[in-house]
Design a protein around this motif. Structure first.
Motif, PDB file in Angstrom:
ATOM      1  N   ASP A  81       0.696  -1.065  -0.091  1.00 15.35           N
ATOM      2  CA  ASP A  81       0.093   0.168  -0.073  1.00 15.35           C
ATOM      3  C   ASP A  81       0.917   1.239   0.165  1.00 15.35           C
ATOM      4  O   ASP A  81       1.649   1.462   0.985  1.00 15.35           O
ATOM      5  N   ALA A  82       0.873   2.065  -1.171  1.00 13.75           N
ATOM      6  CA  ALA A  82       1.666   3.001  -1.194  1.00 13.75           C
ATOM      7  C   ALA A  82       1.247   4.305  -0.687  1.00 13.75           C
ATOM      8  O   ALA A  82       1.752   5.395  -0.746  1.00 13.75           O
ATOM      9  N   SER A  83      -0.015   4.405  -0.259  1.00 13.65           N
ATOM     10  CA  SER A  83      -0.603   5.604   0.100  1.00 13.65           C
ATOM     11  C   SER A  83       0.084   6.055   1.530  1.00 13.65           C
ATOM     12  O   SER A  83       0.503   5.288   2.261  1.00 13.65           O
ATOM     13  N   VAL A  84      -0.040   7.273   1.710  1.00 10.59           N
ATOM     14  CA  VAL A  84       0.708   7.638   2.973  1.00 10.59           C
ATOM     15  C   VAL A  84      -0.215   8.741   3.753  1.00 10.59           C
ATOM     16  O   VAL A  84      -1.084   9.546   3.024  1.00 10.59           O
ATOM     17  N   GLU A  85      -0.261   8.646   4.958  1.00  4.49           N
ATOM     18  CA  GLU A  85      -1.428   9.463   5.751  1.00  4.49           C
ATOM     19  C   GLU A  85      -0.274  10.526   6.335  1.00  4.49           C
ATOM     20  O   GLU A  85       0.733  10.513   6.903  1.00  4.49           O
ATOM     21  N   ALA A 112       7.137   5.891  -9.144  1.00  4.70           N
ATOM     22  CA  ALA A 112       5.839   5.564  -8.415  1.00  4.70           C
ATOM     23  C   ALA A 112       5.233   6.537  -8.090  1.00  4.70           C
ATOM     24  O   ALA A 112       5.564   7.382  -7.368  1.00  4.70           O
ATOM     25  N   GLY A 113       3.919   6.781  -8.458  1.00  6.79           N
ATOM     26  CA  GLY A 113       2.788   7.660  -8.022  1.00  6.79           C
ATOM     27  C   GLY A 113       2.569   7.110  -6.527  1.00  6.79           C
ATOM     28  O   GLY A 113       2.980   6.053  -6.343  1.00  6.79           O
ATOM     29  N   THR A 114       1.993   8.004  -5.879  1.00  3.53           N
ATOM     30  CA  THR A 114       1.493   7.658  -4.454  1.00  3.53           C
ATOM     31  C   THR A 114       0.186   8.258  -4.241  1.00  3.53           C
ATOM     32  O   THR A 114      -0.206   9.455  -4.898  1.00  3.53           O
ATOM     33  N   SER A 115      -0.456   8.293  -3.284  1.00  7.15           N
ATOM     34  CA  SER A 115      -1.681   8.944  -2.712  1.00  7.15           C
ATOM     35  C   SER A 115      -1.478   9.547  -1.200  1.00  7.15           C
ATOM     36  O   SER A 115      -0.820   8.531  -0.721  1.00  7.15           O
ATOM     37  N   VAL A 116      -1.744  10.670  -1.051  1.00  6.72           N
ATOM     38  CA  VAL A 116      -1.617  11.198   0.385  1.00  6.72           C
ATOM     39  C   VAL A 116      -2.998  11.474   1.059  1.00  6.72           C
ATOM     40  O   VAL A 116      -3.743  12.005   0.265  1.00  6.72           O
ATOM     41  N   THR A 117      -3.461  11.060   2.136  1.00  8.47           N
ATOM     42  CA  THR A 117      -4.448  11.427   2.866  1.00  8.47           C
ATOM     43  C   THR A 117      -4.303  12.443   4.061  1.00  8.47           C
ATOM     44  O   THR A 117      -3.356  11.978   4.715  1.00  8.47           O
ATOM     45  N   SER A 143     -12.357  11.752   1.467  1.00  8.85           N
ATOM     46  CA  SER A 143     -12.388  10.265   1.513  1.00  8.85           C
ATOM     47  C   SER A 143     -12.360   9.991   3.020  1.00  8.85           C
ATOM     48  O   SER A 143     -11.280  10.310   3.517  1.00  8.85           O
ATOM     49  N   GLY A 144     -13.138   8.938   3.263  1.00  9.85           N
ATOM     50  CA  GLY A 144     -13.153   8.642   4.795  1.00  9.85           C
ATOM     51  C   GLY A 144     -13.073   9.891   5.638  1.00  9.85           C
ATOM     52  O   GLY A 144     -14.115  10.746   5.460  1.00  9.85           O
ATOM     53  N   ASN A 145     -12.193  10.040   6.691  1.00  9.26           N
ATOM     54  CA  ASN A 145     -12.246  11.113   7.440  1.00  9.26           C
ATOM     55  C   ASN A 145     -11.403  12.279   6.790  1.00  9.26           C
ATOM     56  O   ASN A 145     -11.167  13.236   7.629  1.00  9.26           O
ATOM     57  N   GLY A 146     -11.060  12.138   5.628  1.00 15.25           N
ATOM     58  CA  GLY A 146      -9.924  13.199   5.450  1.00 15.25           C
ATOM     59  C   GLY A 146      -9.943  13.661   3.744  1.00 15.25           C
ATOM     60  O   GLY A 146     -11.218  13.318   3.274  1.00 15.25           O
ATOM     61  N   VAL A 147      -9.100  14.101   3.167  1.00 15.26           N
ATOM     62  CA  VAL A 147      -8.927  14.402   1.727  1.00 15.26           C
ATOM     63  C   VAL A 147      -7.837  13.781   1.127  1.00 15.26           C
ATOM     64  O   VAL A 147      -6.726  13.667   1.826  1.00 15.26           O
ATOM     65  N   THR A 148      -7.906  13.069   0.043  1.00 13.93           N
ATOM     66  CA  THR A 148      -7.009  12.460  -0.429  1.00 13.93           C
ATOM     67  C   THR A 148      -6.438  12.689  -1.706  1.00 13.93           C
ATOM     68  O   THR A 148      -7.302  13.502  -2.757  1.00 13.93           O
ATOM     69  N   ILE A 149      -5.157  13.039  -1.966  1.00 11.95           N
ATOM     70  CA  ILE A 149      -4.434  13.761  -3.253  1.00 11.95           C
ATOM     71  C   ILE A 149      -3.555  12.608  -4.052  1.00 11.95           C
ATOM     72  O   ILE A 149      -2.740  12.088  -3.376  1.00 11.95           O
ATOM     73  N   ALA A 150      -3.890  12.387  -5.382  1.00 11.44           N
ATOM     74  CA  ALA A 150      -2.818  11.462  -5.923  1.00 11.44           C
ATOM     75  C   ALA A 150      -1.849  12.301  -6.517  1.00 11.44           C
ATOM     76  O   ALA A 150      -1.988  13.496  -7.109  1.00 11.44           O
ATOM     77  N   LEU A 151      -0.641  11.752  -6.117  1.00 10.43           N
ATOM     78  CA  LEU A 151       0.771  12.482  -6.602  1.00 10.43           C
ATOM     79  C   LEU A 151       1.460  11.868  -7.518  1.00 10.43           C
ATOM     80  O   LEU A 151       1.672  10.541  -7.191  1.00 10.43           O
ATOM     81  N   PRO A 152       1.505  12.462  -8.728  1.00 12.49           N
ATOM     82  CA  PRO A 152       2.445  11.609  -9.811  1.00 12.49           C
ATOM     83  C   PRO A 152       3.696  11.451  -9.332  1.00 12.49           C
ATOM     84  O   PRO A 152       4.190  12.213  -8.319  1.00 12.49           O
ATOM     85  N   PRO A 153       4.630  10.443  -9.913  1.00 15.79           N
ATOM     86  CA  PRO A 153       6.014  10.352  -9.559  1.00 15.79           C
ATOM     87  C   PRO A 153       6.706  11.532  -9.897  1.00 15.79           C
ATOM     88  O   PRO A 153       6.224  12.565 -10.450  1.00 15.79           O
ATOM     89  N   ARG A 154       7.926  11.920  -9.046  1.00 16.19           N
ATOM     90  CA  ARG A 154       8.932  13.188  -9.304  1.00 16.19           C
ATOM     91  C   ARG A 154       7.905  14.432  -9.226  1.00 16.19           C
ATOM     92  O   ARG A 154       7.988  14.919 -10.447  1.00 16.19           O
ATOM     93  N   SER A 155       7.209  14.495  -8.280  1.00 14.37           N
ATOM     94  CA  SER A 155       6.515  15.816  -8.327  1.00 14.37           C
ATOM     95  C   SER A 155       6.373  16.689  -6.897  1.00 14.37           C
ATOM     96  O   SER A 155       6.817  16.191  -6.047  1.00 14.37           O
ATOM     97  N   VAL A 156       6.177  17.912  -7.218  1.00 14.14           N
ATOM     98  CA  VAL A 156       6.134  18.747  -6.035  1.00 14.14           C
ATOM     99  C   VAL A 156       4.594  19.588  -6.253  1.00 14.14           C
ATOM    100  O   VAL A 156       4.281  19.923  -7.373  1.00 14.14           O
ATOM    101  N   THR A 157       4.022  19.306  -4.928  1.00 14.16           N
ATOM    102  CA  THR A 157       2.339  19.823  -5.120  1.00 14.16           C
ATOM    103  C   THR A 157       2.363  20.846  -3.950  1.00 14.16           C
ATOM    104  O   THR A 157       2.617  20.412  -2.857  1.00 14.16           O
TER     105      THR A 157
END
Ligand code: AHR
Length: 501
Positions: A2-6, A437-442, A481-495
């Motif tokens: 699971d690549a997602s990060v809280e 690798a992309g990832t998602s952050v919640t 999503s759930g109790n938060g907000v989820t953002i999909a981050l592309p690889p090699r990115s600054v958001t």
């Protein structure tokens, strides 16, 4: 896996203010950083206002540049301010001995620099010459710039076209005086520095005393030279009334090992990327070491750290004058910029000034020019995206992203930093360092997220005059999503996103 990060943002804790001055720039008389990059002269066919190119000014205004450090660098310790005032055709032409051995016309002097700073809405960070100049010369320069009226130097300034005094809120007391600034031992530098700190008086009443007084920055250490910071702090801890300083510098370039710098600015792969990211993250260790020394002598944190030279220093662009320190600027450099800005924000209790090296055409530049052409770099876009963090209040974040591995080397996959601006809006920076690798952050506790993402097809993607938008920010938003907000981050990115409940 699971690549997602809280990422948990603690908005209840009152962190230090992220001083806007950590977003400062550095413009040295080096290569085409000034001549060609800023100054084209009044008679140039390139559109300009009083000799300063309009396209560059327009681009820089969007960065809300808080301060520009000038005239160097190594150049500062060979600079004599009187060479750069008065009629341009009478100014001394000298050789820029540090950088390329080319003629320096002194056409860009104090008046032109202050005009440039005013045009971009920035403040001046002036570095005085300790290496080959005198305290009297430095003292007269500050008086020339800041005296109100009725002194001979104020009248000379008026006769040269600027009756009103300028402000000098930051003053550098020399530059790298262990090396190009005179090869001084730490003890010797401290004795010199004390005299310069004593005699460089700011004549603007508001910048003379109190909290808004001019910040005098003594030379600290460079990467692994500890002695300057130790000796400066020791002297300051027992200083007498006649001199004082407000900060100590630290210089750290991301080189990737070896000297002269040899890592390429384009055409590199994941190995080289990881090498450079690993090196840049050591900024955190260096700051901790410098803070530990300063804490010994200054537990109340009266003195600040000025990281007044930082950035990627790479192999020169093939075919360019190696003394001009010209290099391309890739997506990797955008990631490097974001990681360093995040580190400075985490050390906001001490780091209150920083200057990326350098503003235009030199090292990790915001802007590249060639004649009338201009292109914005990935680093420029990161600085523009980070404007909301200027003077915002640091909000601690917690996250555990794990590492990605390149051979033996392990690099943290994600970096995050957050702050609350003056209106109460929370901003979050998310860097997905992983090149593949992309990832998602919640972010728990928030329901919306919107802002910009900077990414590119490859870690070494660059913007060129022919293709200026290969690396350019795009809109991004999160999903509840759930109790938060989820953002999909592309690889090699600054958001950078603003988040709301
Ligand atoms: O930024 C280039 C040079 O790097 C500066 O002139 C000097 O201070 C440092 O060594």
């Amino acid at each position: 896996k699971d690549a997602s990060v809280e990422v948990t943002v603690d908005t209840a804790t009152t962190g230090p203010v992220i001083d806007k001055h950590i977003f400062g720039q550095f413009a040295e008389h080096l290569g085409t950083g000034i001549y060609g990059g800023v100054w084209v002269g009044k008679d140039s066919p390139i559109p300009n206002v009083r000799g300063i190119r309009t396209d560059v000014v327009t681009a820089l205004k969007a960065l809300k540049v808080p301060n520009v450090r000038w005239p160097g660098g190594c150049f500062a310790d060979e600079y004599h301010w009187r060479d750069g005032i008065g009629p341009v055709d009478k100014r001394r032409v000298q050789i820029n001995t540090n950088w390329g051995g080319v003629p320096e016309s002194n056409a860009f002097g104090t008046h032109e620099f202050m005009d440039f700073a005013e045009q971009i809405g920035s403040e001046a960070y002036i570095s005085v010459n300790i290496g080959s100049g005198t305290a009297a010369e430095a003292s007269a320069w500050i008086e020339y710039m800041t005296a109100e009226k009725d002194t001979t130097l104020a009248k000379e300034r008026a006769a040269n076209g600027h009756p009103a005094p300028w402000k000098v809120p930051i003053l550098g007391l020399g530059n790298e005086n262990w090396g190009c600034g005179g090869a001084m031992s730490a003890d010797h530098y401290v004795e010199e520095m004390k005299r310069f700190a004593n005699f460089t008086r700011n004549f603007n009443p508001a910048q003379r005393e109190g909290a808004a007084r001019m910040k005098r920055i003594a030379v600290g250490w460079d990467s692994d030279k500890l002695d300057y910071t130790e000796e400066v702090m020791k002297a300051w801890s027992t200083h007498v009334y006649s001199w004082d300083i407000e900060g100590v510098s630290l210089h750290k370039y991301t080189v990737g090992g070896g000297w002269p710098p040899s890592r390429p600015s384009t055409g590199f792969g994941n190995d080289d990327y990881a090498l450079m990211i690993g090196d840049t993250l050591s900024m955190d260790t260096l700051l901790k070491k410098q803070k530990a020394i300063m804490d010994k002598y200054d537990p109340e944190k009266k003195l600040l750290i000025a990281v007044d030279e930082w950035g990627a220093w790479l192999a020169p662009t093939p075919g360019s004058n190696p003394g001009f320190l010209q290099q391309q600027n890739s997506m990797r450099d955008g990631v490097i910029a974001a990681l360093n800005l995040n580190i400075f924000a985490r050390h906001a209790d001490r780091v209150k000034i920083a200057n990326i090296a350098q503003m235009i055409n030199v090292l990790q530049a915001m802007i590249l020019t060639d004649g009338s052409k201009m292109v914005l770099t990935p680093t420029y876009h990161v600085f523009r995206m980070y404007v909301p963090f200027q003077d915002a209040q640091f909000a601690p974040v917690k996250f555990a992203s794990g590492d990605y591995a390149v051979g033996e080397r392990k690099i943290p996959r994600v970096d995050a930093m957050a702050a609350k601006d003056k209106s109460g809006q929370v901003w979050v920076s998310l860097v997905n360092v992983d090149p593949d690798a992309g990832t998602s952050v919640t972010i728990p506790g928030f329901r919306t997220a919107s802002g910009e993402v900077l990414t590119a097809p490859k870690v070494d993607s660059v913007n060129t005059f022919a293709a200026p938008s290969v690396v350019a920010p795009k809109a991004i938003s999160g999903k509840a999503s759930g109790n938060g907000v989820t953002i999909a981050l592309p690889p090699r990115s600054v958001t950078v996103v603003k988040v709301s409940k």
